[in-house]
Write an enzyme that holds these catalytic residues in place. Structure first.
Site, PDB file in Angstrom:
ATOM      1  N   GLN A 125       0.846 -10.251  10.110  1.00  0.00           N
ATOM      2  CA  GLN A 125       1.232  -9.099  10.845  1.00  0.00           C
ATOM      3  C   GLN A 125       0.681  -8.814  12.267  1.00  0.00           C
ATOM      4  O   GLN A 125       1.110  -7.905  12.833  1.00  0.00           O
ATOM      5  CB  GLN A 125       0.920  -7.721  10.153  1.00  0.00           C
ATOM      6  CG  GLN A 125       1.644  -7.610   8.627  1.00  0.00           C
ATOM      7  CD  GLN A 125       0.977  -6.453   8.002  1.00  0.00           C
ATOM      8  OE1 GLN A 125       0.283  -5.359   8.474  1.00  0.00           O
ATOM      9  NE2 GLN A 125       1.351  -6.247   6.751  1.00  0.00           N
ATOM     10  N   HIS A 144      -2.512  -5.200   8.745  1.00  0.00           N
ATOM     11  CA  HIS A 144      -2.803  -3.835   9.071  1.00  0.00           C
ATOM     12  C   HIS A 144      -3.400  -3.989  10.489  1.00  0.00           C
ATOM     13  O   HIS A 144      -4.700  -3.216  10.723  1.00  0.00           O
ATOM     14  CB  HIS A 144      -3.522  -3.364   7.931  1.00  0.00           C
ATOM     15  CG  HIS A 144      -2.861  -3.295   6.647  1.00  0.00           C
ATOM     16  ND1 HIS A 144      -3.723  -2.132   5.706  1.00  0.00           N
ATOM     17  CD2 HIS A 144      -1.724  -3.599   6.110  1.00  0.00           C
ATOM     18  CE1 HIS A 144      -2.696  -2.322   4.754  1.00  0.00           C
ATOM     19  NE2 HIS A 144      -1.480  -2.999   4.880  1.00  0.00           N
ATOM     20  N   GLU A 183       3.484   8.168   4.839  1.00  0.00           N
ATOM     21  CA  GLU A 183       3.435   9.556   5.182  1.00  0.00           C
ATOM     22  C   GLU A 183       3.888   9.904   6.427  1.00  0.00           C
ATOM     23  O   GLU A 183       3.595   8.761   7.386  1.00  0.00           O
ATOM     24  CB  GLU A 183       1.764   9.821   5.150  1.00  0.00           C
ATOM     25  CG  GLU A 183       0.951   9.687   3.618  1.00  0.00           C
ATOM     26  CD  GLU A 183      -0.457  10.096   3.779  1.00  0.00           C
ATOM     27  OE1 GLU A 183      -1.061  10.012   2.884  1.00  0.00           O
ATOM     28  OE2 GLU A 183      -0.927  10.230   5.121  1.00  0.00           O
ATOM     29  N   TYR A 200      -7.734  12.352   7.173  1.00  0.00           N
ATOM     30  CA  TYR A 200      -6.083  12.159   6.638  1.00  0.00           C
ATOM     31  C   TYR A 200      -6.325  11.674   5.062  1.00  0.00           C
ATOM     32  O   TYR A 200      -5.506  11.146   4.698  1.00  0.00           O
ATOM     33  CB  TYR A 200      -5.307  11.430   7.742  1.00  0.00           C
ATOM     34  CG  TYR A 200      -4.963  12.611   8.606  1.00  0.00           C
ATOM     35  CD1 TYR A 200      -3.956  13.282   8.644  1.00  0.00           C
ATOM     36  CD2 TYR A 200      -5.747  12.687   9.831  1.00  0.00           C
ATOM     37  CE1 TYR A 200      -3.556  14.383   9.540  1.00  0.00           C
ATOM     38  CE2 TYR A 200      -5.398  13.597  10.834  1.00  0.00           C
ATOM     39  CZ  TYR A 200      -4.423  14.380  10.483  1.00  0.00           C
ATOM     40  OH  TYR A 200      -4.018  15.486  11.528  1.00  0.00           O
ATOM     41  N   TYR A 210      -0.753  -2.625  -5.346  1.00  0.00           N
ATOM     42  CA  TYR A 210       0.577  -3.236  -5.351  1.00  0.00           C
ATOM     43  C   TYR A 210       0.670  -3.760  -6.972  1.00  0.00           C
ATOM     44  O   TYR A 210       1.708  -4.061  -7.342  1.00  0.00           O
ATOM     45  CB  TYR A 210       0.539  -4.495  -4.385  1.00  0.00           C
ATOM     46  CG  TYR A 210       0.716  -3.765  -2.856  1.00  0.00           C
ATOM     47  CD1 TYR A 210       1.751  -3.326  -2.578  1.00  0.00           C
ATOM     48  CD2 TYR A 210      -0.546  -4.226  -1.950  1.00  0.00           C
ATOM     49  CE1 TYR A 210       1.988  -2.835  -1.233  1.00  0.00           C
ATOM     50  CE2 TYR A 210      -0.113  -3.553  -0.601  1.00  0.00           C
ATOM     51  CZ  TYR A 210       1.055  -3.025  -0.250  1.00  0.00           C
ATOM     52  OH  TYR A 210       1.296  -2.488   0.980  1.00  0.00           O
TER      53      TYR A 210
END
Length: 361
Positions: A74, A136, A230, A240, A251
């Site tokens: 990513q 991430h 979210e 949060y 997963y």
């Protein structure tokens, strides 16, 4: 098909008459960030580490001068943002995965754009610590109405417990001045051992961020694991919850936390179970689609659609799926100056699309 069934089918999909999709470019390799220049030209970042300038007549030029980055998983060249005074100072901001001791991490740099070259490159933020892995990184870059730069990060997947600690930049939203210095009123600037750039914490992997057009407050969305994506309204100093609070599961199907709410932690405004894998975010304020004024739009990667969220003040009260007929992964969306909506599709042969009214105005 009998005529009655045909009519019912057409009535069930009235949105098709509201818009048309104009392809502007293809052959983009996993495009990620997008900005519209004052000239009407577009800058597009490709995750593999290429920055392109697309002219209004379809020509593309590769921009040189990027720093070294890690292109894996990513990670790579990620988001783009223009300085609010770009027309005068030429500052372009970009996020990327920066290699270094311990692995890699999200970094943000700015440079002055001159033709097809980046000059005076300055790295204004480096995520600490760097970690192994290729997942991430976040990340979105957003300037608010006061000129502060918000940077969203991910917790790098294997380091999710770090999202609850203030001594690192993983799983955080950061707020900086445009030159990378820390504002004196950041919430943790006087907290011992806390990173002063932190604005909020307890996040998983934020790939959508936008400033609410009326309140001026930052809204974001973040990827959950298996379920639990979210939308959040961001408050200074707030927690949060990740990974202590989540609507998602491992997963593998295992439990991450039994908690979907804890006192002292912010609840999301909206949750997707199962996940749609959200990416890209905008509050629509254009003239092309008056019926969508002030709607919140979110792209979906796994969901392969564009989601329109209906708002009532700071509340989300409804959801509508658009562009499912395209069956593409939507990475980024940007409102065009003319009121259309630009979309980037996350594919090896990615496209730049423009959403316009079905009938010319």
């Amino acid at each position: 098909m009998p005529i009655l069934l045909l009519l019912l089918s057409l009535l069930a999909t009235p949105l098709a008459a509201e818009y048309r999709v104009l392809p502007l470019a293809q052959g983009l390799h996993h495009p990620w960030g997008l900005v519209e220049l004052p000239s009407g030209e577009l800058l597009v970042s490709e995750r593999r580490g290429r920055l392109l300038r697309l002219s209004v007549n379809g020509n593309r030029t590769t921009i040189t001068g990027l720093p070294t980055l890690t292109n894996a998983g990513q990670g790579g060249l990620l988001d783009l943002a223009l300085h609010p005074n770009f027309a005068n100072n030429r500052w372009l901001y970009f996020s990327y995965s920066q290699p270094g001791k311990g692995g890699s991490g999200t970094a943000v740099a700015r440079a002055q754009l001159h033709g097809s070259t980046l000059r005076n490159v300055e790295v204004i933020f480096v995520q600490h610590p760097k970690t192994s892995g290729s997942a991430h990184f976040g990340s979105r870059l957003v300037f608010d109405n006061q000129g502060y730069l918000f940077i969203t990060t991910g917790e790098r997947y294997h380091s999710r417990d770090m999202a609850q600690r203030l001594d690192n930049h993983l799983g955080k939203i950061l707020r900086l001045h445009d030159d990378g210095t820390v504002p004196a009123d950041n919430p943790f600037i006087h907290t011992p051992n806390a990173k002063p750039e932190i604005w909020s914490y307890g996040h998983r992997n934020i790939q959508g961020a936008a400033i609410h057009p009326h309140s001026g407050v930052l809204w974001t969305h973040e990827h959950g694991p298996r379920g639990g994506d979210e939308v959040n309204l961001i408050k200074a100093g707030a927690n949060y919850g990740w990974p202590l609070v989540t609507h998602g599961r491992e997963y593998s199907g295992g439990v991450i936390s039994q908690n979907t709410h804890l006192d002292g932690m912010e609840d999301p405004l909206w949750v997707w179970v199962p996940s749609i894998a959200p990416s890209g975010m905008l509050f629509y304020r254009g003239q092309h689609f008056p019926q969508w004024q002030n709607s919140l739009f979110v792209g979906a990667l796994a969901g392969r659609k564009l989601v329109r969220l209906t708002l009532d003040g700071p509340k989300i009260i409804g959801e509508q799926a658009l562009l499912e007929e395209l069956d593409v992964r939507i990475r980024t969306l940007v409102q065009a100056k003319d009121g259309g909506i630009y979309l980037l599709t996350d594919e090896t042969n990615g496209q730049l699309l423009k959403l316009l009214p079905a009938i010319d105005e």
